[in-house]
Design an enzyme around this catalytic site. Structure first.
Site, PDB file in Angstrom:
ATOM      1  N   ASP A 311       0.846  -1.173   0.000  1.00 61.12           N
ATOM      2  CA  ASP A 311       0.000   0.000   0.000  1.00 61.12           C
ATOM      3  C   ASP A 311       0.891   1.235   0.000  1.00 61.12           C
ATOM      4  O   ASP A 311       1.892   1.285   0.716  1.00 61.12           O
ATOM      5  CB  ASP A 311      -0.888  -0.014   1.246  1.00 61.12           C
ATOM      6  CG  ASP A 311      -1.835   1.158   1.277  1.00 61.12           C
ATOM      7  OD1 ASP A 311      -2.589   1.332   0.316  1.00 61.12           O
ATOM      8  OD2 ASP A 311      -1.804   1.904   2.274  1.00 61.12           O
ATOM      9  N   GLU A 352      -2.654  17.798   5.971  1.00 62.34           N
ATOM     10  CA  GLU A 352      -2.231  18.568   4.812  1.00 62.34           C
ATOM     11  C   GLU A 352      -2.406  20.062   5.065  1.00 62.34           C
ATOM     12  O   GLU A 352      -1.537  20.885   4.743  1.00 62.34           O
ATOM     13  CB  GLU A 352      -3.023  18.143   3.566  1.00 62.34           C
ATOM     14  CG  GLU A 352      -2.736  16.733   3.089  1.00 62.34           C
ATOM     15  CD  GLU A 352      -3.542  15.682   3.851  1.00 62.34           C
ATOM     16  OE1 GLU A 352      -4.307  16.072   4.770  1.00 62.34           O
ATOM     17  OE2 GLU A 352      -3.391  14.489   3.546  1.00 62.34           O
ATOM     18  N   PHE A 375     -12.959  22.843   6.392  1.00 65.41           N
ATOM     19  CA  PHE A 375     -12.923  21.879   5.278  1.00 65.41           C
ATOM     20  C   PHE A 375     -13.970  20.800   5.505  1.00 65.41           C
ATOM     21  O   PHE A 375     -14.160  20.316   6.627  1.00 65.41           O
ATOM     22  CB  PHE A 375     -11.537  21.245   5.183  1.00 65.41           C
ATOM     23  CG  PHE A 375     -11.447  20.137   4.163  1.00 65.41           C
ATOM     24  CD1 PHE A 375     -11.195  20.424   2.837  1.00 65.41           C
ATOM     25  CD2 PHE A 375     -11.640  18.817   4.534  1.00 65.41           C
ATOM     26  CE1 PHE A 375     -11.122  19.421   1.892  1.00 65.41           C
ATOM     27  CE2 PHE A 375     -11.568  17.797   3.600  1.00 65.41           C
ATOM     28  CZ  PHE A 375     -11.312  18.096   2.271  1.00 65.41           C
ATOM     29  N   ALA A 377     -15.857  17.191   3.421  1.00 69.42           N
ATOM     30  CA  ALA A 377     -15.759  16.254   2.297  1.00 69.42           C
ATOM     31  C   ALA A 377     -16.743  16.618   1.192  1.00 69.42           C
ATOM     32  O   ALA A 377     -16.564  16.221   0.037  1.00 69.42           O
ATOM     33  CB  ALA A 377     -16.019  14.834   2.790  1.00 69.42           C
ATOM     34  N   ARG A 380     -15.081  20.004  -0.350  1.00 67.93           N
ATOM     35  CA  ARG A 380     -13.671  19.737  -0.618  1.00 67.93           C
ATOM     36  C   ARG A 380     -12.858  21.038  -0.657  1.00 67.93           C
ATOM     37  O   ARG A 380     -11.880  21.144  -1.372  1.00 67.93           O
ATOM     38  CB  ARG A 380     -13.490  18.947  -1.918  1.00 67.93           C
ATOM     39  CG  ARG A 380     -14.055  17.534  -1.855  1.00 67.93           C
ATOM     40  CD  ARG A 380     -13.663  16.734  -3.066  1.00 67.93           C
ATOM     41  NE  ARG A 380     -14.245  17.305  -4.275  1.00 67.93           N
ATOM     42  CZ  ARG A 380     -13.829  17.034  -5.503  1.00 67.93           C
ATOM     43  NH1 ARG A 380     -12.812  16.193  -5.693  1.00 67.93           N
ATOM     44  NH2 ARG A 380     -14.400  17.588  -6.554  1.00 67.93           N
ATOM     45  N   MET A 381     -13.277  22.010   0.145  1.00 67.23           N
ATOM     46  CA  MET A 381     -12.576  23.282   0.246  1.00 67.23           C
ATOM     47  C   MET A 381     -12.591  23.749   1.696  1.00 67.23           C
ATOM     48  O   MET A 381     -13.469  23.383   2.475  1.00 67.23           O
ATOM     49  CB  MET A 381     -13.237  24.354  -0.639  1.00 67.23           C
ATOM     50  CG  MET A 381     -13.181  24.091  -2.124  1.00 67.23           C
ATOM     51  SD  MET A 381     -13.796  25.516  -3.091  1.00 67.23           S
ATOM     52  CE  MET A 381     -15.528  25.557  -2.592  1.00 67.23           C
ATOM     53  N   SER A 382     -11.604  24.561   2.045  1.00 67.97           N
ATOM     54  CA  SER A 382     -11.609  25.284   3.315  1.00 67.97           C
ATOM     55  C   SER A 382     -11.322  26.741   2.986  1.00 67.97           C
ATOM     56  O   SER A 382     -10.850  27.059   1.886  1.00 67.97           O
ATOM     57  CB  SER A 382     -10.547  24.736   4.272  1.00 67.97           C
ATOM     58  OG  SER A 382      -9.235  24.944   3.741  1.00 67.97           O
ATOM     59  N   ASP A 521      -1.593  -0.917   6.261  1.00 67.72           N
ATOM     60  CA  ASP A 521      -1.809  -0.409   7.611  1.00 67.72           C
ATOM     61  C   ASP A 521      -3.228   0.078   7.855  1.00 67.72           C
ATOM     62  O   ASP A 521      -3.569   0.434   8.977  1.00 67.72           O
ATOM     63  CB  ASP A 521      -0.833   0.733   7.915  1.00 67.72           C
ATOM     64  CG  ASP A 521      -1.025   1.923   6.983  1.00 67.72           C
ATOM     65  OD1 ASP A 521      -1.803   1.802   6.014  1.00 67.72           O
ATOM     66  OD2 ASP A 521      -0.401   2.968   7.229  1.00 67.72           O
ATOM     67  N   ASP A 525      -7.166  -2.138   3.951  1.00 70.71           N
ATOM     68  CA  ASP A 525      -6.189  -3.147   3.545  1.00 70.71           C
ATOM     69  C   ASP A 525      -6.486  -4.519   4.151  1.00 70.71           C
ATOM     70  O   ASP A 525      -5.868  -5.519   3.762  1.00 70.71           O
ATOM     71  CB  ASP A 525      -4.772  -2.734   3.983  1.00 70.71           C
ATOM     72  CG  ASP A 525      -4.301  -1.468   3.299  1.00 70.71           C
ATOM     73  OD1 ASP A 525      -4.613  -1.307   2.107  1.00 70.71           O
ATOM     74  OD2 ASP A 525      -3.626  -0.657   3.946  1.00 70.71           O
TER      75      ASP A 525
END
Length: 685
Positions: A311, A352, A375, A377, A380-382, A521, A525
Site C-alpha cells: 500500500d 495537509e 474543510f 468532504a 472539498r474546500m476550506s 496499515d 487493507d
C-alpha cells in the site's frame, strides 16, 4: 535491534543458556512429549532397552552405549529447549508491560458516538476490569491501560516499551494511525480510547504467546518432514531386525544392545533432533527484528514469496502529504498567493492543511471579525470570509467549479500547474479569492507531495535481485501513481484501487501459482492482508489491519519485508541443509560401521572396511558418540540459521549439495575414525 523486546544473550550456547535450558530439556524426556518427534522417541525407547540389557548383563560396551544413547536424546531435547528459552527470555521482558494500572473509564460506554468523550464523567477502575467496547480517557504521563483505537483527540505516545524506538509517535482519531497498544505511555495531550480486547487477549498477551516457543504449532512442512523421518525410521527398524537374524544364522550372534545402537546411528537422528529448534529459531529471529509472526506457516510462506504488494500511503510514503511549494500564475504577486493560501488553511485541521500553515507562516492568527470555513468532504474546500472578501483552497475540480459558477475564468497557467504537480506524483490544491459579487479569481497552486521513505528504492532493488516483483497499490489516479512508482522503484502499480481490486489482484497472482505478500496499515487493507499468503500489518495501523495479517511489524517499516523474506528463505534453507547433512551422515555411517561390525561373520566385508576401525565394539561406541556429538555441534547453526545469499534456485541447490551433502558424507568417516583411536584405548572394547 529492539532493546526492549530482545534481551537474548549474544552467546547461543553459553553456560547460562545451557543451565537455564537443561530443566526444560529433562522435562522433554517424557515419552508423551516425544510423540511429535518419532525419531527421538525411537532413540529413547532404544536407550531404555539398552539400560535394561546392561543391568541384566553389565559390560563396558553396554554402559558406554547406554550412556551415549541417553545423551543423544538429551541433546535433541536440549536443542529445542535452548530455542524455546531464547523466546521465553524475550517474553519475560514483555510481561513487564502487563502491570495493573488504574484506568478512567467513561460512564455509559461513550454513548455520544465518539464526540465530546473527553468531557464526560469517568470512573476509576483497574485495567483488568476493562472489556472490549469500554472507553477510557488517558492524559499526558499516564499509561494506556489496554489495546484500543483513539476515538477522540490526538496525542504523542511513547511506544518504546513495545517497539524499542525512543522517538514518540502521533496517535489520532479518524485515520489509519488510531491504534494504541496497552502498556505504552501518553506523553502529551489527552485522548479517548475505545478498548478492543478483553483481558488476556491483548496484543502483548499474543506477543508473549508467540515468542514462547513451547506454544508454537508445527507447520505443515515440519509435519510432512516428520512423516518422512518416521518412515525412514521404520525402514531402518526393519533392516536392523533382519540383521539380527542374519547374524544369528551365521553363528555371529549380535546382541539386541548392539543392533539397537546400530539402529540409532542409522536413523536420521540429527535432523530429527534439530527440526523443532530450527522452526522455533526462525520465529525468534523475526521477533528480534521487531516482527511478530502469528504462525510458523507464515514464516515458511515468506521464504517462497514471488510477488510483494505494498500500500502506498504509510507504507511506501510517510503517509501524510505535506506542502512542498506554491506555484504562482502570471499577474498574481507571490505574496498575495501566500497570504490567501495561509488564510484559507487556518480552518483546515487535516495534516495537509496544517503542513501549509507550517510552510507559509506558522503563528498567523485569524483576522478580527473574519469567519473560518472548515474543510468538509462535501465542498472539498476550506477558507475564510473577511468582510466582502472570500478566499478558498481545495481540490482543483472543486475550486474550478466554484470559479465557473461565479463566471470566473480558468487561466491555462493554473491548469498547467495542476497537471505538472499531478504528473510529478503530487497533489495540487488550487487557491482562489472572490471580492464582493465579482467573479472568482484563481491565484495559484499549492503543491502537496507524498514523501517516499528513505532507502526504499535500494531495498526494492534487492527484492528484484531475489526474484520478487513489487507492486504498489494506491487510490491515487494513474498519473500520480506512476510518478510515485518511478520514484520508489517498484516494478508495477495498481492505481485507483478499491479493496475489491486489491483482492482480485492477489487472487489472480495466486491463481498463477505465485506466493503473494502484502503490506498495509489501513482498515481498507484488511481484506487483502487476510487473502495474501503473507500479510504484514504495520503496528501504526488500525486494529482491523493487525487482526487480518499473519505478521505485525512493530517498527512499521515496509522495507522490513526484505528481512522477513530473507528469514523465511533462511528457515527453509537451514532445514534443507541440515536434512541433507543428516541423510548423508546416515549413508556414510552405514558404509563405515557395518563392515567393521560384521567382518567376523562375513570376512568378505573386510575389503569395504576402509576406515580400519579397531574392533566391532570400538566401531559401535565411536559411532554412537559421534551421533550424539554432531547434534551438539549443529545446535548453533540450527539456531542462527544458514546464511542466505540471493541466488537462483539451482545455484542454491548445488551449494547445498556440495557443502552439506558432501560434508555430511565425509564428516562421519573423519569423526568416527578419530573417536575410534580414543575409544580403542578403553579396556573391554
Amino acid at each position: 535491534m529492539n532493546a526492549a523486546v530482545d534481551r537474548t544473550p549474544s552467546s547461543i550456547l553459553g553456560p547460562a543458556q545451557l543451565g537455564a535450558a537443561l530443566p526444560g530439556a529433562l522435562r522433554k524426556l517424557d515419552p508423551r512429549a516425544l510423540l511429535a518427534t518419532p525419531v527421538m522417541l525411537v532413540v529413547e525407547l532404544g536407550a531404555a532397552a539398552t539400560t535394561v540389557l546392561t543391568a541384566l548383563d553389565p559390560s563396558v560396551l553396554g554402559v558406554a552405549v547406554t550412556v551415549w544413547l541417553w545423551l543423544t536424546v538429551l541433546f535433541g531435547a536440549l536443542a529445542e529447549s535452548v530455542a524455546e528459552g531464547r523466546g521465553k527470555a524475550q517474553a519475560a521482558s514483555l510481561r513487564a508491560l502487563q502491570t495493573e494500572t488504574t484506568a478512567r473509564r467513561v460512564r455509559g460506554g461513550g454513548s455520544r458516538g465518539g464526540r465530546g468523550l473527553l468531557d464526560l464523567a469517568t470512573d476509576e477502575v483497574a485495567s483488568t476490569d476493562l472489556r472490549a467496547g469500554d472507553v477510557v480517557v488517558v492524559a499526558a504521563g499516564e499509561r494506556i491501560p489496554g489495546d484500543g483505537d483513539v476515538v477522540e483527540g490526538v496525542a504523542s505516545v511513547d511506544e518504546s516499551a513495545v517497539t524499542g524506538e525512543s522517538a514518540p509517535v502521533i496517535r489520532e482519531s479518524g485515520g489509519d494511525r488510531c491504534a494504541v497498544t496497552g502498556g505504552t505511555t501518553v506523553l502529551s495531550d489527552r485522548i479517548a480510547v475505545r478498548i478492543t480486547s478483553d483481558p488476556g487477549q491483548s496484543f502483548v498477551d499474543r506477543m508473549i504467546a508467540l515468542v514462547e516457543g513451547s506454544q508454537r504449532q508445527r507447520t505443515p512442512n515440519e509435519i510432512a518432514l516428520n512423516v518422512l523421518l518416521g518412515s525412514l525410521t521404520v525402514v531402518f527398524v526393519a533392516v536392523c531386525t533382519s540383521l539380527y537374524f542374519v547374524a544369528d544364522h551365521s553363528g555371529a550372534r549380535q546382541s539386541v544392545l548392539v543392533l539397537t545402537a546400530l539402529l540409532v546411528c542409522l536413523i536420521p537422528t540429527t535432523i530429527g533432533a534439530l527440526l523443532s529448534a530450527i522452526g522455533i529459531a526462525g520465529m525468534d529471529r523475526l521477533v528480534r527484528r521487531n516482527v511478530l509472526a502469528m504462525s510458523g506457516r507464515a514464516v515458511e510462506a515468506a521464504g517462497d514469496v514471488d510477488v510483494l504488494l505494498l500500500d502506498k500511503t504509510g507504507t511506501i510514503t510517510h503517509g501524510n502529504r505535506r506542502a512542498h511549494e506554491v506555484l504562482t500564475v502570471p499577474g498574481v504577486p507571490r505574496e498575495r498567493l501566500v497570504e490567501a493560501a495561509l488564510l484559507s488553511s487556518l480552518a483546515d485541521e487535516t495534516p495537509e492543511g496544517r503542513s501549509i500553515v507550517e510552510l507559509l507562516g506558522a503563528g498567523r492568527e485569524v483576522p478580527a471579525g473574519a469567519t473560518l470555513v472548515v474543510f468538509s468532504a462535501t465542498t472539498r474546500m476550506s477558507g475564510l470570509d473577511d468582510g466582502d472578501r472570500r478566499v478558498r483552497k481545495g481540490a482543483a475540480s472543486a475550486v474550478c467549479a466554484w470559479a465557473r459558477e461565479s463566471g470566473g475564468s480558468q487561466p491555462q497557467a493554473v491548469l498547467d500547474a495542476v497537471e505538472t504537480v499531478s504528473a510529478s506524483g503530487g497533489t495540487p490544491l488550487v487557491v482562489a479569492e472572490q471580492i464582493g459579487a465579482g467573479p472568482v479569481r484563481l491565484l495559484g497552486v499549492v503543491h502537496l507531495k507524498d514523501v517516499v521513505k528513505e532507502g526504499i528504492r535500494e531495498r526494492f532493488g534487492e527484492m528484484r535481485a531475489m526474484g520478487i516483483r513489487t507492486v504498489m497499490i494506491t487510490g491515487d489516479n494513474a498519473v500520480t501513481a506512476a510518478a510515485i512508482a518511478r520514484e520508489a522503484g517498484v516494478d508495477d502499480f495498481l492505481a485507483e484501487a478499491t479493496p475489491e481490486d486489491k483482492m482480485a489482484l492477489i487472487r489472480r497472482e495466486q491463481a498463477g501459482g505465485r506466493m503473494v505478500a502484502m503490506c498495509g496499515d489501513g482498515t481498507n487493507d484488511a481484506p487483502a492482508l487476510a487473502q495474501a499468503d503473507v500479510g504484514v500489518a504495520m503496528n501504526t495501523g488500525t486494529t482491523a489491519a493487525k487482526e487480518a495479517g499473519n505478521m505485525v511489524d512493530l517498527d512499521s517499516d515496509p522495507t522490513k519485508l526484505i528481512e522477513v523474506v530473507e528469514i523465511g528463505k533462511q528457515l527453509l534453507i537451514t532445514r534443507g541443509a541440515l536434512t541433507t547433512f543428516s541423510v548423508a551422515n546416515d549413508v556414510a555411517k552405514y558404509f563405515a560401521i557395518l563392515p567393521a561390525m560384521f567382518v567376523v561373520a562375513f570376512p568378505q566385508l573386510d575389503g569395504l572396511n576402509v576406515m580400519r576401525l579397531s574392533s566391532p565394539g570400538s566401531a559401535i561406541v565411536s559411532a554412537v558418540v559421534f551421533n550424539a556429538l554432531v547434534i551438539v555441534a549443529l545446535i548453533p547453526l540450527a539456531l542462527r540459521g544458514v546464511r542466505y545469499r540471493p541466488a537462483a534456485a539451482d545455484a542454491l541447490l548445488r551449494r547445498n549439495l556440495l557443502l552439506y551433502g558432501l560434508g555430511g558424507f565425509v564428516a562421519p568417516f573423519v569423526g568416527i575414525k578419530l573417536l575410534d583411536l580414543l575409544v580403542s584405548l578403553v579396556p573391554g572394547l
